[in-house]
Design a protein around this motif. Structure first.
Motif, mmCIF file in Angstrom:
data_model
loop_
_atom_site.group_PDB
_atom_site.id
_atom_site.type_symbol
_atom_site.label_atom_id
_atom_site.label_comp_id
_atom_site.label_asym_id
_atom_site.label_seq_id
_atom_site.Cartn_x
_atom_site.Cartn_y
_atom_site.Cartn_z
ATOM 1 N N THR A 49 0.858 -1.178 0.000
ATOM 2 C CA THR A 49 0.000 0.000 0.000
ATOM 3 C C THR A 49 0.892 1.224 0.000
ATOM 4 N N GLN A 77 0.781 4.958 0.843
ATOM 5 C CA GLN A 77 -0.011 5.951 1.579
ATOM 6 C C GLN A 77 0.618 7.314 1.379
ATOM 7 N N TYR A 78 -0.084 8.181 0.649
ATOM 8 C CA TYR A 78 0.448 9.529 0.456
ATOM 9 C C TYR A 78 0.544 10.242 1.792
ATOM 10 N N PRO A 105 -0.007 12.238 4.772
ATOM 11 C CA PRO A 105 -1.269 12.805 5.268
ATOM 12 C C PRO A 105 -1.253 14.328 5.356
ATOM 13 N N LEU A 117 -3.010 15.194 -1.264
ATOM 14 C CA LEU A 117 -3.565 13.899 -1.686
ATOM 15 C C LEU A 117 -3.338 12.858 -0.597
ATOM 16 N N HIS A 174 -4.530 10.025 0.363
ATOM 17 C CA HIS A 174 -5.210 8.752 0.175
ATOM 18 C C HIS A 174 -4.182 7.638 -0.014
ATOM 19 N N SER A 175 -4.670 6.398 -0.058
ATOM 20 C CA SER A 175 -3.765 5.273 -0.262
ATOM 21 C C SER A 175 -4.101 4.552 -1.555
ATOM 22 N N VAL A 176 -3.094 3.895 -2.122
ATOM 23 C CA VAL A 176 -3.226 3.147 -3.364
ATOM 24 C C VAL A 176 -2.646 1.763 -3.123
ATOM 25 N N PHE A 202 -7.281 2.196 -6.610
ATOM 26 C CA PHE A 202 -7.630 3.234 -5.632
ATOM 27 C C PHE A 202 -9.042 3.707 -5.927
ATOM 28 N N SER A 203 -9.944 3.507 -5.003
ATOM 29 C CA SER A 203 -11.294 4.062 -5.040
ATOM 30 C C SER A 203 -11.962 3.961 -6.423
#
Length: 142
Positions: A70, A72-73, A75, A79, A81-83, A102-103
């Protein structure tokens, strides 16, 4: 590194988004592996124009030739969010190819291990030796 599939090291990669227009971006991953647990960081150009670069943390695992992690950009960044990434390591341990998700979005990625040949390292040592000789000569003149 006794396991040729250990992913520790520096990797240069690209990821691609599948849409009407193919979008892509490059990245540099610094990975560490210990007992199949993978951690590290990824730095990539910011394509949104908000910052020069985006930073992310990596947390994942490797089993055999399968790599999952994963991203994780940061925080604190825009951005946050995680990919998820899932890929397959080549037999020689030099390349990983796979998919990211991602989403509801998804695409592909490829990353190649930074490698040096023995000749590259010898050339670097020769350059370093020449620099030392030049610096010594400069210091003697003072």
């Amino acid at each position: 590194m006794s396991d040729p599939h250990d992913v520790s090291g520096v990797w240069y990669g690209r990821y691609f988004a599948g849409s009407a227009e193919v979008e892509e971006n490059s990245f540099i991953a610094h990975l560490e592996e210990a007992g199949g647990v993978v951690s590290g960081t990824i730095t990539e150009p910011d394509t949104t124009g908000m910052d020069e670069v985006r930073r992310a943390f990596v947390d994942g695992e490797r089993e055999g030739l399968r790599l999952r992690f994963t991203k994780q950009y940061d925080p604190a960044g825009a951005l946050a969010h995680s990919v998820t990434y899932a890929g397959t390591l080549s037999e020689d341990g030099s390349e990983v190819t796979g998919e990211w998700r991602f989403s509801g979005y998804h695409g592909s990625f490829v990353m190649n291990r930074e490698t040096f040949t023995a000749e590259d390292l010898e050339d670097e040592a020769a350059i370093d030796e020449d620099l030392v000789i030049e610096l010594d000569a400069l210091l003697e003149r003072r």
